[in-house]
Motif scaffolding. Structure first.
Motif, PDB file in Angstrom:
ATOM      1  N   TRP A 191      24.656 -13.283  16.426  1.00 41.13           N
ATOM      2  CA  TRP A 191      25.996 -13.964  16.416  1.00 41.13           C
ATOM      3  C   TRP A 191      25.798 -15.129  15.178  1.00 41.13           C
ATOM      4  CZ3 TRP A 191      26.423 -14.192  22.273  1.00 41.13           C
ATOM      5  CH2 TRP A 191      26.574 -12.621  22.518  1.00 41.13           C
ATOM      6  N   MET A 192      24.797 -16.033  15.198  1.00 41.30           N
ATOM      7  CA  MET A 192      24.506 -17.062  14.421  1.00 41.30           C
ATOM      8  C   MET A 192      24.183 -16.582  13.271  1.00 41.30           C
ATOM      9  SD  MET A 192      22.474 -20.080  16.313  1.00 41.30           S
ATOM     10  CE  MET A 192      21.110 -19.087  17.057  1.00 41.30           C
ATOM     11  N   TRP A 193      23.281 -15.380  12.950  1.00 41.46           N
ATOM     12  CA  TRP A 193      23.010 -14.964  11.523  1.00 41.46           C
ATOM     13  C   TRP A 193      24.269 -14.444  10.988  1.00 41.46           C
ATOM     14  CZ3 TRP A 193      20.412 -14.070   7.338  1.00 41.46           C
ATOM     15  CH2 TRP A 193      20.567 -13.083   6.709  1.00 41.46           C
ATOM     16  N   GLU A 194      25.137 -13.696  11.582  1.00 42.98           N
ATOM     17  CA  GLU A 194      26.327 -13.178  11.354  1.00 42.98           C
ATOM     18  C   GLU A 194      27.187 -14.155  10.858  1.00 42.98           C
ATOM     19  OE1 GLU A 194      26.608  -8.866  13.268  1.00 42.98           O
ATOM     20  OE2 GLU A 194      27.634 -10.628  14.241  1.00 42.98           O
ATOM     21  N   GLY A 195      27.184 -15.373  11.252  1.00 35.89           N
ATOM     22  CA  GLY A 195      28.218 -16.526  10.966  1.00 35.89           C
ATOM     23  C   GLY A 195      27.993 -17.403   9.762  1.00 35.89           C
ATOM     24  N   ILE A 196      26.764 -17.094   9.150  1.00 32.45           N
ATOM     25  CA  ILE A 196      26.057 -18.124   7.929  1.00 32.45           C
ATOM     26  C   ILE A 196      27.257 -17.625   6.646  1.00 32.45           C
ATOM     27  CG2 ILE A 196      24.364 -18.914   6.555  1.00 32.45           C
ATOM     28  CD1 ILE A 196      22.522 -18.064   8.834  1.00 32.45           C
ATOM     29  N   GLU A 197      27.758 -18.385   6.069  1.00 25.72           N
ATOM     30  CA  GLU A 197      28.755 -18.004   5.096  1.00 25.72           C
ATOM     31  C   GLU A 197      27.986 -18.234   3.620  1.00 25.72           C
ATOM     32  OE1 GLU A 197      32.691 -20.107   5.434  1.00 25.72           O
ATOM     33  OE2 GLU A 197      32.421 -19.805   7.724  1.00 25.72           O
ATOM     34  N   TRP A 198      27.157 -17.447   3.525  1.00 26.20           N
ATOM     35  CA  TRP A 198      26.304 -17.437   2.404  1.00 26.20           C
ATOM     36  C   TRP A 198      27.242 -17.525   1.001  1.00 26.20           C
ATOM     37  CZ3 TRP A 198      21.262 -18.633   3.116  1.00 26.20           C
ATOM     38  CH2 TRP A 198      20.582 -18.003   4.431  1.00 26.20           C
ATOM     39  N   ASN A 199      28.106 -16.624   0.846  1.00 30.16           N
ATOM     40  CA  ASN A 199      28.686 -16.402  -0.284  1.00 30.16           C
ATOM     41  C   ASN A 199      29.771 -17.789  -0.646  1.00 30.16           C
ATOM     42  OD1 ASN A 199      30.630 -15.894   1.595  1.00 30.16           O
ATOM     43  ND2 ASN A 199      31.347 -13.858   0.790  1.00 30.16           N
ATOM     44  N   TRP A 200      30.106 -18.652   0.650  1.00 30.01           N
ATOM     45  CA  TRP A 200      30.945 -19.788   0.172  1.00 30.01           C
ATOM     46  C   TRP A 200      30.323 -20.764  -0.334  1.00 30.01           C
ATOM     47  CZ3 TRP A 200      31.093 -24.743   2.404  1.00 30.01           C
ATOM     48  CH2 TRP A 200      32.067 -25.379   2.351  1.00 30.01           C
ATOM     49  N   PHE A 201      28.893 -20.667  -0.117  1.00 32.57           N
ATOM     50  CA  PHE A 201      27.832 -21.650  -0.798  1.00 32.57           C
ATOM     51  C   PHE A 201      27.568 -21.589  -2.283  1.00 32.57           C
ATOM     52  CE2 PHE A 201      27.436 -22.650   3.675  1.00 32.57           C
ATOM     53  CZ  PHE A 201      27.085 -23.935   3.857  1.00 32.57           C
ATOM     54  N   THR A 202      28.528 -20.691  -2.887  1.00 37.43           N
ATOM     55  CA  THR A 202      28.455 -20.523  -4.378  1.00 37.43           C
ATOM     56  C   THR A 202      29.579 -21.156  -5.019  1.00 37.43           C
ATOM     57  OG1 THR A 202      30.043 -18.429  -4.446  1.00 37.43           O
ATOM     58  CG2 THR A 202      27.489 -17.954  -4.025  1.00 37.43           C
ATOM     59  N   GLN A 203      30.611 -21.581  -4.468  1.00 36.40           N
ATOM     60  CA  GLN A 203      31.941 -22.378  -4.937  1.00 36.40           C
ATOM     61  C   GLN A 203      32.257 -21.503  -5.894  1.00 36.40           C
ATOM     62  OE1 GLN A 203      32.080 -26.730  -5.617  1.00 36.40           O
ATOM     63  NE2 GLN A 203      29.443 -26.756  -5.647  1.00 36.40           N
ATOM     64  N   GLN A 204      32.460 -20.264  -5.428  1.00 41.78           N
ATOM     65  CA  GLN A 204      32.939 -19.163  -6.469  1.00 41.78           C
ATOM     66  C   GLN A 204      32.452 -19.118  -7.719  1.00 41.78           C
ATOM     67  OE1 GLN A 204      37.227 -19.844  -6.356  1.00 41.78           O
ATOM     68  NE2 GLN A 204      37.499 -18.553  -4.377  1.00 41.78           N
ATOM     69  N   GLN A 205      30.992 -19.266  -8.003  1.00 42.61           N
ATOM     70  CA  GLN A 205      30.298 -19.372  -9.023  1.00 42.61           C
ATOM     71  C   GLN A 205      29.106 -18.464  -8.807  1.00 42.61           C
ATOM     72  OE1 GLN A 205      29.413 -23.414 -11.083  1.00 42.61           O
ATOM     73  NE2 GLN A 205      30.658 -24.096  -9.544  1.00 42.61           N
ATOM     74  N   ASN A 206      28.435 -18.164  -9.844  1.00 45.87           N
ATOM     75  CA  ASN A 206      27.094 -17.191  -9.668  1.00 45.87           C
ATOM     76  C   ASN A 206      25.936 -18.121  -9.445  1.00 45.87           C
ATOM     77  OD1 ASN A 206      28.447 -14.813  -9.687  1.00 45.87           O
ATOM     78  ND2 ASN A 206      28.595 -14.759 -11.959  1.00 45.87           N
ATOM     79  N   LEU A 236      17.948 -13.876   1.860  1.00 48.12           N
ATOM     80  CA  LEU A 236      18.560 -13.850   3.075  1.00 48.12           C
ATOM     81  C   LEU A 236      20.051 -14.072   2.508  1.00 48.12           C
ATOM     82  CD1 LEU A 236      16.783 -16.290   5.484  1.00 48.12           C
ATOM     83  CD2 LEU A 236      16.766 -13.873   5.416  1.00 48.12           C
ATOM     84  N   ALA A 237      20.545 -14.585   1.693  1.00 53.32           N
ATOM     85  CA  ALA A 237      21.865 -14.631   1.026  1.00 53.32           C
ATOM     86  C   ALA A 237      22.553 -13.193   0.826  1.00 53.32           C
ATOM     87  CB  ALA A 237      22.222 -15.428   0.108  1.00 53.32           C
ATOM     88  N   ALA A 238      21.369 -12.649   0.376  1.00 52.44           N
ATOM     89  CA  ALA A 238      22.001 -11.102  -0.141  1.00 52.44           C
ATOM     90  C   ALA A 238      21.859 -10.048   1.020  1.00 52.44           C
ATOM     91  CB  ALA A 238      21.200 -10.560  -1.314  1.00 52.44           C
ATOM     92  N   SER A 239      21.076 -10.469   2.102  1.00 50.66           N
ATOM     93  CA  SER A 239      20.982  -9.758   3.404  1.00 50.66           C
ATOM     94  C   SER A 239      21.922  -9.874   4.457  1.00 50.66           C
ATOM     95  CB  SER A 239      19.776  -9.987   3.905  1.00 50.66           C
ATOM     96  OG  SER A 239      18.590  -9.801   3.106  1.00 50.66           O
ATOM     97  N   SER A 240      22.647 -10.848   4.262  1.00 49.04           N
ATOM     98  CA  SER A 240      23.820 -11.295   5.235  1.00 49.04           C
ATOM     99  C   SER A 240      24.798  -9.961   5.430  1.00 49.04           C
ATOM    100  CB  SER A 240      24.699 -12.465   4.763  1.00 49.04           C
ATOM    101  OG  SER A 240      25.653 -12.634   5.584  1.00 49.04           O
ATOM    102  N   PRO A 241      24.974  -9.896   6.839  1.00 48.87           N
ATOM    103  CA  PRO A 241      25.599  -8.457   7.240  1.00 48.87           C
ATOM    104  C   PRO A 241      27.471  -8.858   6.747  1.00 48.87           C
ATOM    105  CG  PRO A 241      25.132  -9.623   9.197  1.00 48.87           C
ATOM    106  CD  PRO A 241      24.380 -10.140   7.893  1.00 48.87           C
ATOM    107  N   LYS A 242      27.622  -9.774   6.901  1.00 51.43           N
ATOM    108  CA  LYS A 242      29.360 -10.465   6.719  1.00 51.43           C
ATOM    109  C   LYS A 242      29.617 -11.204   5.398  1.00 51.43           C
ATOM    110  CE  LYS A 242      30.432  -9.882  11.579  1.00 51.43           C
ATOM    111  NZ  LYS A 242      31.089 -10.380  12.806  1.00 51.43           N
ATOM    112  N   PHE A 243      28.538 -11.867   4.939  1.00 51.96           N
ATOM    113  CA  PHE A 243      28.930 -13.051   3.988  1.00 51.96           C
ATOM    114  C   PHE A 243      27.866 -12.980   2.920  1.00 51.96           C
ATOM    115  CE2 PHE A 243      30.853 -14.548   7.840  1.00 51.96           C
ATOM    116  CZ  PHE A 243      31.989 -14.897   7.381  1.00 51.96           C
ATOM    117  N   ALA A 244      27.443 -11.716   2.575  1.00 46.40           N
ATOM    118  CA  ALA A 244      26.404 -11.569   1.358  1.00 46.40           C
ATOM    119  C   ALA A 244      26.841 -11.986   0.033  1.00 46.40           C
ATOM    120  CB  ALA A 244      26.047 -10.340   1.529  1.00 46.40           C
TER     121      ALA A 244
END
Length: 454
Positions: A191-206, A236-244
């Motif tokens: 549940w914690m793993w699925e909740g990490i918003e990795w893509n949010w930490f891009t600020q919509q940049q690459n 891990l950011a690429a491995s995220s099941p919900k926020f990759a």
């Protein structure tokens, strides 16, 4: 200072620089039923017995000295600034979770004890401060509230979160028994793993950004680029099941830096990636406690070759010893970030203060087993009366300056246990690489792994 060089020195110097060699804080709630102190140097040990002893003794840092309320790893065995005994570290705890698995498999503790401690940690994290799913670097081990790491670093730390979850995902693959304790461990980690918003930490940049704070927003503005210890963060950011993240974030962000490619020779050894001479050796340790570098490659590098050559350069530099420091040589080598006689420093061939950090050579066992064993025997049999303690080897020493640390750090003790185990059995590599999410993440980034194929 170039931004790229600041990247790896940030973690090493921004906050720790004044964490000097103070008196150790008192451990609380020690449980020594299954771990007996071995402070007297034992002679005539076989190589296997010596490896057992070092893993067992070093594990005491996490078992005996873990925070009594949360079970989390304390940042260091001496006080961090004026925060007292409550400072716990997320990344170091991830290393400790993996060390606990090793301890269970080596019968230093029982599996039930290991599961109970891990559940305590997971239950604590479940209620602790997090920000868009990511945890801070430091927390109060009793309350779970943020402890500020630097003036504006009082929120999410994506790199420390990735070190933590490298350990937690490994634990999720290990604690598979059909009972309430291990089931709860698996569920809460998921549940914690699925909740990490990795893509949010891009600020919509690459590119990924290291920090975010509810008080300071993105003001630290620290991008994760170039070759260093943060490889696992992108995996891990690429491995995220919900926020990759997308593959372009890896290619345009991580690999798009003037400190990523190298290709030059140092002391006759080619270094594919990173700073000249490789930088501190923790670059080849932290991301690879779970991530198996054997047969791991993409269009940028063969990562086992990268880590091995980085280590060989570090070893060759210490043998050559251009500054003629006392104590350097074939049996005493290893430069990485640790405490020193001047304070905390990112030791490397380009920042050499005459300090050998035991974790550097010992965590390199998978890459240079012969050289690492020579160092281990020297550290234990020859210098043990000065650097061998209740928590294993001290953080650093300098024969040149007649200085021997009295401190231990979670991020240095953990890799010793884990990387020695990966050299001996591949245990943690097998567990982490068996995660279906990790497999998908590596495939998404175009990273091949013979460990997954096999």
């Amino acid at each position: 200072m170039l931004k790229s060089r600041y990247y790896f020195l940030f973690l090493c110097t921004l906050v720790y620089i004044s964490c000097t060699n103070q008196q150790p804080a008192h451990a609380q709630a020690k449980n020594t039923d299954h771990i007996v102190p071995q402070l007297k140097i034992r002679k005539n040990l076989t190589d296997e017995q010596l490896l057992d002893l070092v893993q067992k003794q070093t594990f005491r840092y996490f078992w005996d000295f873990g925070h009594p309320v949360s079970g989390m790893a304390r940042e260091r065995s001496n006080k961090s600034f004026d925060y007292g005994d409550e400072v716990v570290t997320t990344g170091g705890t991830g290393f400790g979770v993996m060390a606990t698995i090793v301890a269970a498999e080596r019968k230093f503790i029982t599996r039930e004890q290991a599961a109970a401690r891990t559940k305590k940690i997971v239950d604590f994290l479940w209620k602790a401060d997090m920000f868009h799913g990511a945890f801070p670097h430091w927390m109060n081990g009793e309350t779970g509230r943020v402890i500020r790491f630097s003036p504006k670093d009082d929120g999410a730390d994506l790199v420390e979160t990735s070190f933590l979850f490298q350990g937690l995902l490994t634990a999720r693959q290990y604690y598979t028994a059909d009972n309430a304790v291990e089931s709860d461990i698996r569920n809460k980690i998921l549940w914690m793993w699925e909740g990490i918003e990795w893509n949010w930490f891009t600020q919509q940049q690459n590119v990924l950004y290291w920090h975010w704070s509810p008080n300071n927003d993105w003001s630290m503005n620290h991008q994760l680029k170039g070759w260093n210890e943060c490889f696992i963060t992108y995996v891990l950011a690429a491995s995220s099941p919900k926020f990759a993240i997308d593959k372009r974030v890896y290619e345009d962000g991580w690999a798009n830096s003037n400190t990523f490619f190298n290709g030059k020779k140092f002391l006759g050894i080619t270094l594919p990636l990173g700073f000249d001479f490789g930088g501190p050796l923790f670059f080849s340790h932290y991301s690879f406690l779970g991530l198996d570098p054997r047969g791991l490659k993409d269009r940028y590098a063969d990562y086992f070759e990268q880590n091995k050559n980085h280590t060989l350069i570090n070893h060759a530099y210490c043998v050559e010893n251009p500054k003629h420091y006392k104590g350097y040589g074939e049996n005493s080598w290893g430069l990485t970030a640790s405490d020193s006689w001047q304070g905390y420093a990112a030791h490397s061939p380009t920042e050499d203060l005459g300090v050998i950090s035991p974790t550097a050579a010992l965590s390199a066992f998978p890459y240079t087993p012969e050289y690492s064993m020579k160092a281990l025997k020297h550290f234990y049999f020859d210098l043990g009366d000065k650097i061998w303690t209740e928590y294993g080897f001290v953080d650093g020493f300098s024969e040149e300056h007649n200085w021997y640390a009295k401190s231990h750090l979670a991020i240095d003790q953990g890799p010793i246990i884990c990387m020695i185990e990966n050299y001996r059995s591949g245990l943690l590599w097998k567990l982490f690489m068996s995660s279906p999410d990790v497999k998908k993440g590596l495939d998404k980034l175009g990273i091949e792994s013979t460990a997954i194929k096999n």
